[in-house]
Design an enzyme around this catalytic site. Structure first.
Site, PDB file in Angstrom:
ATOM      1  N   ARG A  75       0.839  -1.206   0.000  1.00  8.22           N
ATOM      2  CA  ARG A  75       0.000   0.000   0.000  1.00  8.22           C
ATOM      3  C   ARG A  75       0.873   1.254   0.000  1.00  8.22           C
ATOM      4  O   ARG A  75       0.549   2.249  -0.652  1.00  8.22           O
ATOM      5  CB  ARG A  75      -0.937  -0.018   1.209  1.00  8.22           C
ATOM      6  CG  ARG A  75      -1.999   1.065   1.126  1.00  8.22           C
ATOM      7  CD  ARG A  75      -3.088   0.871   2.164  1.00  8.22           C
ATOM      8  NE  ARG A  75      -2.590   1.073   3.509  1.00  8.22           N
ATOM      9  CZ  ARG A  75      -3.296   0.801   4.620  1.00  8.22           C
ATOM     10  NH1 ARG A  75      -4.512   0.299   4.520  1.00  8.22           N
ATOM     11  NH2 ARG A  75      -2.772   1.016   5.800  1.00  8.22           N
ATOM     12  N   LYS A 176      -2.452   7.305   2.066  1.00  6.77           N
ATOM     13  CA  LYS A 176      -2.210   7.846   3.404  1.00  6.77           C
ATOM     14  C   LYS A 176      -1.244   9.016   3.274  1.00  6.77           C
ATOM     15  O   LYS A 176      -0.038   8.866   3.412  1.00  6.77           O
ATOM     16  CB  LYS A 176      -1.631   6.762   4.324  1.00  6.77           C
ATOM     17  CG  LYS A 176      -2.691   5.842   4.907  1.00  6.77           C
ATOM     18  CD  LYS A 176      -2.100   5.023   6.044  1.00  6.77           C
ATOM     19  CE  LYS A 176      -3.092   4.080   6.660  1.00  6.77           C
ATOM     20  NZ  LYS A 176      -4.085   4.724   7.531  1.00  6.77           N
ATOM     21  N   GLU A 210     -16.103   6.513   5.066  1.00  6.55           N
ATOM     22  CA  GLU A 210     -15.270   6.064   6.194  1.00  6.55           C
ATOM     23  C   GLU A 210     -15.059   7.227   7.140  1.00  6.55           C
ATOM     24  O   GLU A 210     -15.495   8.349   6.855  1.00  6.55           O
ATOM     25  CB  GLU A 210     -13.931   5.545   5.678  1.00  6.55           C
ATOM     26  CG  GLU A 210     -13.133   6.616   4.940  1.00  6.55           C
ATOM     27  CD  GLU A 210     -11.747   6.161   4.517  1.00  6.55           C
ATOM     28  OE1 GLU A 210     -11.160   5.307   5.200  1.00  6.55           O
ATOM     29  OE2 GLU A 210     -11.258   6.679   3.511  1.00  6.55           O
TER      30      GLU A 210
HETATM   31  C1  LIG Z   1      -5.289   3.928   7.950  1.00  2.85           C
HETATM   32  C2  LIG Z   1      -6.682   4.255   7.586  1.00  2.85           C
HETATM   33  C3  LIG Z   1      -7.706   3.288   7.632  1.00  2.85           C
HETATM   34  C4  LIG Z   1      -7.509   1.913   8.194  1.00  2.85           C
HETATM   35  O1  LIG Z   1      -6.577   1.160   7.499  1.00  2.85           O
HETATM   36  P1  LIG Z   1      -5.885  -0.090   8.188  1.00  2.85           P
HETATM   37  O2  LIG Z   1      -5.030  -0.640   7.134  1.00  2.85           O
HETATM   38  O3  LIG Z   1      -6.985  -1.004   8.585  1.00  2.85           O
HETATM   39  O4  LIG Z   1      -5.145   0.428   9.362  1.00  2.85           O
HETATM   40  C5  LIG Z   1      -8.968   3.652   7.168  1.00  2.85           C
HETATM   41  N1  LIG Z   1      -9.209   4.890   6.715  1.00  2.85           N
HETATM   42  C6  LIG Z   1      -8.260   5.842   6.681  1.00  2.85           C
HETATM   43  C7  LIG Z   1      -8.600   7.176   6.147  1.00  2.85           C
HETATM   44  C8  LIG Z   1      -6.969   5.555   7.122  1.00  2.85           C
HETATM   45  O5  LIG Z   1      -6.036   6.507   7.107  1.00  2.85           O
END
Ligand SMILES: *Cc1c(COP(=O)(O)O)cnc(C)c1O
Length: 330
Positions: A75, A176, A210
């Site tokens: 990722r 991210k 989300e």
């Molecule tokens: C990190 C994150 C998640 C969760 O991802 P994981 O891989 O499960 O930790 C969900 N939404 C956002 C916006 C994130 O930054």
């Protein structure tokens, strides 16, 4: 540990690799110290930065296991690509994470604590004229932080639904990158002040996406409904892991769009939860929509949410068989 202290303690050793002349350097393990960035560094002006977040867990057997290291490294590579940063090879990043865990092994807390790992990639080229050019140099580093529960897992969360403002932009939903969190910050702070909300569930135009750092799931008996993967949101590794475990335990999974009106209508009869590396699987007890509070189920942590959370933690801690090769022992 509270949400404010999560991540404030940083372990003494980090791993660093510098990208220059078209390649990443050999990994250096070094003491955590200020980076000494040039004031003209690309990242400070044009936001060329992305990160990852993953955990290493100490099992009762004493083994320290990193959870789904390959997925996180992949990722990060995807994030780098979308941000036009040099793409770290998956093997390089996985080696750096393993090195950092090994170097800070003594700092891995006993459960329910874990070692939170934070890989970061930033553009370092000294050029304030490079707004329209990618950084030709970069720094990749991994730091580690011993953490407790991000949310007190016995307490259900209050989640405010935001239908006007988006969390991110269409091209950066899956990445991210710091700007996304800066964009969500003011909205989250306002929801906290006005409604006592713990989190904001972003649902632009009524499409449930989300929260600021976790994915959303609706759990109705043996059925889980969650948004299908598209470019608008972050594809959580925890989301994927929970869905995989749930499928194995006989749940049916519906990956499709969810509307705000559907979740409000179904709230009294279902469970809702937020999934993420920090949140694990956190129960949602209340939704706030247009100033009105709607109780989810009876407002407390749902039994299925709690069970799924425990099942995931058991794999992470080596207490249940890892049928998927998700853990890397260090
Ligand atoms: C990190 C994150 C998640 C969760 O991802 P994981 O891989 O499960 O930790 C969900 N939404 C956002 C916006 C994130 O930054």
């Amino acid at each position: 540990m509270t949400a404010t202290s999560f991540g404030s303690i940083i372990c003494p050793t980090m791993a660093v690799s510098l990208f220059d002349g078209g390649r990443f350097s050999a990994v250096a393990l070094q003491p955590v110290a200020p980076l000494g960035l040039h004031p003209a560094a690309h990242v400070l002006h044009y936001g060329s930065a992305c990160f990852e977040g993953l955990k290493a867990h100490r099992g009762r057997d004493g083994v320290v296991r990193v959870f789904r290291l390959d997925r996180h490294a992949q990722r990060m590579a995807g994030s780098a690509e979308l941000l036009c940063l040099p793409v770290p090879p998956v093997d390089l990043l996985t080696a750096m994470v393993r090195d950092v865990v090994a170097a800070n092994r003594d700092a891995v807390p006993e459960p329910p604590g874990a070692l939170y790992l934070r890989p970061v990639l930033i553009g370092t080229e000294q050029n304030i004229g490079a707004a329209a050019h990618p950084s030709s140099t970069a720094m990749l580093y991994v730091i580690a932080s011993p953490v407790g529960d991000y949310f007190d897992s016995s307490r259900s969360l209050t989640v405010a639904i935001e239908t006007e403002l988006p969390r991110t932009t269409p091209q950066f939903g899956q990445v991210k990158t710091g700007a996304n969190y800066a964009m969500a910050l003011g909205i989250t702070r306002r929801a906290r002040a006005e409604h006592g909300a713990d989190q904001v569930l972003f649902a632009p135009g009524g499409d449930v996406q989300e929260t600021g750092a976790s994915n959303f799931m609706l759990i109705d008996g043996e059925l889980i409904v969650t948004k299908a993967l598209d470019r608008s949101f972050l594809h959580g590794v925890t989301r994927d892991s929970i869905l995989t475990i749930a499928r194995e335990s006989g749940y049916q999974i519906e990956e499709r769009d969810l509307s705000v009106s559907e979740i409000i209508e179904r709230a009294p009869d279902v469970e809702m939860a937020l999934s993420g590396t920090a949140a694990v699987l956190a129960p949602v007890g209340r939704l706030v929509h247009q100033g009105r509070t709607i109780t989810v189920g009876d407002g407390s942590a749902g039994v299925r949410t709690t069970k799924l959370r425990e099942s995931l933690l058991a794999v992470q801690r080596g207490e249940a068989p890892d049928r998927w090769g998700w853990t890397t022992a260090v």
